[in-house]
Structures are given as C-alpha cells and as structure tokens.
Design an enzyme around this catalytic site. Structure first.
Site, PDB file in Angstrom:
ATOM      1  N   GLU A   5       0.881  -1.167   0.000  1.00  0.00           N
ATOM      2  CA  GLU A   5       0.000   0.000   0.000  1.00  0.00           C
ATOM      3  C   GLU A   5       0.911   1.206   0.000  1.00  0.00           C
ATOM      4  O   GLU A   5       1.495   1.557   1.020  1.00  0.00           O
ATOM      5  CB  GLU A   5      -0.917  -0.040   1.212  1.00  0.00           C
ATOM      6  CG  GLU A   5      -1.814  -1.285   1.213  1.00  0.00           C
ATOM      7  CD  GLU A   5      -2.679  -1.383   2.447  1.00  0.00           C
ATOM      8  OE1 GLU A   5      -2.366  -0.732   3.453  1.00  0.00           O
ATOM      9  OE2 GLU A   5      -3.686  -2.100   2.390  1.00  0.00           O
ATOM     10  N   CYS A   6       1.045   1.830  -1.144  1.00  0.00           N
ATOM     11  CA  CYS A   6       2.164   2.715  -1.417  1.00  0.00           C
ATOM     12  C   CYS A   6       1.703   4.149  -1.659  1.00  0.00           C
ATOM     13  O   CYS A   6       0.519   4.446  -1.627  1.00  0.00           O
ATOM     14  CB  CYS A   6       2.928   2.206  -2.632  1.00  0.00           C
ATOM     15  SG  CYS A   6       3.212   0.413  -2.615  1.00  0.00           S
TER      16      CYS A   6
END
Length: 472
Positions: A5-6
């Site tokens: 989850e960037c």
C-alpha cells in the site's frame, strides 16, 4: 502474499529543479516485515521461462522477447512470493515503478471481474516489462498487451519514464486499463485509490484498452455529463476509507507545493494533474515520502492535535515503509550517467536516500539485503534506528535531520565529482567508475547511519524509565 500500500509521486521535466523526469514510490507492506534488496539483472539472468509464484500464471515463451536489456531492481529479499522487482531503470534509461495498489467498485467488477485463478500482479510486472521497453510509452503498450492477454487478479497503478515523458497506467477490472501522459510542467500524487480523473479517448497523451469507451457506454457506467469522462468516478471509489486512508495524503502533498491549496484532507475529488508553485527537487520528494502531517493537528509526533486527531489519517511516512525510490532520468548529463535510482530502505522518517547510478553491473553489499536480521545490511539498520527513534521523536528527530542533511550533502558531492570525471570514460571503464561511486555513497550513508544510532543511544541513556539516582 504481500500486500503493498504505497504512495506514488511523479514530476515532469519542466516541473523539476534540474530538468529531469522523476517517478517515485514508497513500497509499503503489512504488519510482517518484508526485507527489500537492490540488484542488477543482467540479460543472461532474465528468466527464459516464467511462471508466477502467487497465481501460477505461465507466460508464453514468445512473450519473453529476445535480447532483454540490463536493468536495476528492488526485489523482495526472500523471493518466497516471487520476485517483486518493484522499480528500476534499464540500460536504455527507461524507468518503471510497479505497483501502487488502487481501488475499484462493484460496477466494473460485475462486468470484468478480477481473476480468481491465474493472471498477473505486482509480483510480475517489472520483470515482464522493464527489460523489453525502449521508451515510457512502450512501457504502457507492453503492460496493456500483457493485461489484455493474461489478465490480473488485483487493481494496480504503475508509472514509466524516459528523459522526456512520464506515463501513468491503471488497471481496470480483470483485463482493461487506461494510461495518461503527465504534462511536462505538472506533478502527480497518487495514493491507494484509482487516481486518473479527466480522460479523453482517442486523444494524444491518453491510451486505453480498445473497447474501454464502448464498455462505459454499453453498461451505463458514466455518472457525469455525456462525453465527459472521469475515470475515478467511473471505475474507482469514493468511500469513508478513501477519506481517511488515501485522500489526506494527496491533500498534504498539494498543500506542500501550494500553501494556498483549497480543500480538506478527506475531499474525494482532489486533482490528479497539478502544477507546483516552485520547481521540485529530490529533497522535496523525500520529505513528502517521509511526511506525517507535520504542522497540522494530524501529526502523530506533533503537539497540536488531540490523541484522536493524531490517529485520524494515514500518513505517507509510516512504519510499513520498506523501500522507497526516486527514479531520475537526467537531461543535463551524457546518457551513460543519466539514470539514477535514489534508494532508501525502512521507515522514511529515519533514513536517507542514496543516488545510485544505474549503468552498473553490481550493487553494494550493504544493499544486498538478506531475509534475516543483520546489522551489516542497511535495511535492518534503518529498521532499528526508526523503531528507536519512534520512542521519542522530539529528541531523536533533530538527530535524524542532521544525519539526513549530512548524508545527502556528501552523496551530492560524490555524484558531482563522478559526473565531472565520467566524461573521460566509456564502456566497461565507465561502469567500473560508477560501481565505485555507488560503493562510496553506500559506505558513506551506512557509516552515517551507524553514527546516528550511536548518537541516539547516547541521547537516550538519560531518558530511560528504568533509572535511579540519589540526586533525582
């Protein structure tokens, strides 16, 4: 399976301080630590047969094209769930970062569902794309082909760049996709949502699956005016989770680049394409990838907000940052030294980036991370400094600021000296020169990090709870 989850930041060449293109992303994970490494993949090391570890999708050998290019990568150290190459620059100075986990909705999933068996995912895209492309636009075309042929089991965004262009692509459903060229004078902040908003079919600078526009019309997917397409409205989400987890990150970046930016953290329609008020540097991107809502009530380390406010929004800099990169293609130097992969491991609040040249044949040993805890590896050292620093940011944060400025300055100096000397070298001699420069920068930052840890231990000695002194 690792779920990343960037936070992606893209900067066009006329929006950057030095005329380079820059594509950046923090590669974040879950509660389990996922060690990351830095490697060079030589043409002979590129797989000649390929099968995904997670989905068991086999790729036709004919799609593993002949004459692959050399490229850098930031793979998972364990390889347990596949390669997860994450990001790199190939020998033609084309960069790729993949992927940004993004959102979807039930309408498109009811038409073109994500695959339950087979298909490609974040594990695969860099390995199957970067060694075979010679421009950013070719990256879009290559991934589009793979998506349409093999499909995907997850929603992802990814970016490609060369010295002139940046393209951002998002997967849509199981087999569809759309991409937009980022204007040269613009920047993009893309958190974990479907990000592309305004879209113009059959227009230069926009690319999509051939049937995407027909699919929108056939299934009545467009909630806006006829012939006005906002892909975030059509294929994405607008949820309470977005308002707390995704949108505030975009808000903070917009606020940084434009102090007069209007809006609230949870706003659902924050722009995709935005124009900064000043030229953007590597330091700007690193600050933002490390940020935690400084100077707002939402800063977990700050003193403005209530305990509830400090937990309201997900920050960009977080304990789950495992690897962060800025892929820079420079326009003011010869092509042999134009590609730079700025790289940092661990939580961004307590690390420093290293500007690695990518025209290389090997990487420094301290960045060749292993899966087990090892303080000879910068990944594990950064994890230690971050976890200690988190116990008292007010005390340790000032030490980190000094460490990072010192490290970046020293790396800049090594890079400037190497750039000047590199004009006298070519071929293998140039690569040897760049390998040596990378080693020098890696050693410098490693030693500075050890020094930081020592200074933190010295400062923290008198702050321990377990103490007793007759003078207290």
């Amino acid at each position: 399976m690792k779920q990343t989850e960037c936070t992606t930041i893209l900067v066009g060449k006329k929006a950057s301080i030095d005329g380079s293109t820059m594509i950046a992303r923090s590669e974040d994970g879950g509660r389990t630590i996922v060690p990351e490494a830095f490697k060079v993949v030589m043409p002979n090391d590129q797989p000649q047969h390929y099968e995904s570890v997670i989905s068991h999708q086999k790729i036709d050998d004919s799609d593993l094209l002949p004459d692959p290019l050399r490229y850098t990568s930031a793979p998972d150290a364990s390889n347990e769930n596949g390669i997860w190459a994450a990001a790199g620059i190939n020998s033609d100075n084309v960069a790729m970062t993949a992927t940004e986990t993004i959102t979807t909705n039930s309408r498109i999933q009811g038409i073109d569902p994500l695959l339950e068996k087979g298909g490609l995912g974040e594990e695969d895209f860099v390995t199957l794309t970067l060694p075979y492309i010679h421009s950013a636009q070719e990256g879009v075309e290559r991934v589009g082909y793979l998506l349409e042929k093999y499909g995907t089991y997850e929603m992802n965004g990814m970016a490609f760049s060369d010295k002139d262009e940046i393209w951002y692509l998002e997967t849509i459903g199981g087999h569809h996709w759309a991409a937009r060229r980022i204007p040269d004078d613009a920047y993009v902040i893309a958190p974990n949502r479907l990000n592309i908003d305004e879209f113009y079919f059959e227009t230069p600078g926009f690319m999509a699956s051939n049937d995407l526009q027909d699919l929108i019309e056939e299934y009545h997917l467009n909630p806006d005016e006829p012939n006005q397409y906002n892909l975030r409205h059509i294929f994405g989400s607008s949820t309470i989770k977005d308002a707390h987890y995704n949108n505030p990150r975009a808000w903070y970046v917009h606020r940084y680049f434009d102090p007069d930016f209007d809006g609230q953290p949870g706003d659902q329609d924050q722009p995709f394409i935005t124009y900064p008020k000043h030229k953007i540097s590597v330091e700007d991107i690193k600050f933002l990838e490390s940020s935690h809502y400084q100077d707002t009530p939402f800063d977990a380390y700050g003193d403005q907000g209530t305990p509830e406010q400090k937990k309201t929004f997900r920050p960009i800099g977080i304990n789950r940052n495992f690897e962060t990169h800025i892929l820079q293609i420079r326009n003011d130097v010869p092509s042999g030294i134009a590609g730079v992969q700025w790289l940092a491991f661990g939580p961004n609040t307590f690390n420093s980036m290293v500007p690695f040249y990518t025209n290389i044949t090997t990487t420094p040993a301290s960045f060749q991370t292993g899966p087990k805890f090892d303080l000879n590896k910068i990944f594990w050292l950064n994890k230690l400094t971050a976890q200690l620093g988190d116990t008292n940011f007010r005390v340790y944060g000032a030490l980190e600021e000094d460490f990072e400025q010192k490290s970046l300055a020293q790396c800049h100096k090594i890079q400037h000296d190497t750039d000047k000397e590199a004009v006298n070298f070519s071929g293998d001699e140039l690569q040897d020169k760049l390998d040596a420069a990378n080693q020098k920068m890696a050693d410098t930052v490693y030693n500075n990090t050890v020094e930081l840890l020592g200074n933190m231990v010295k400062e923290g000695h008198g702050l321990m709870t377990l103490k007793y002194d007759l003078l207290d």
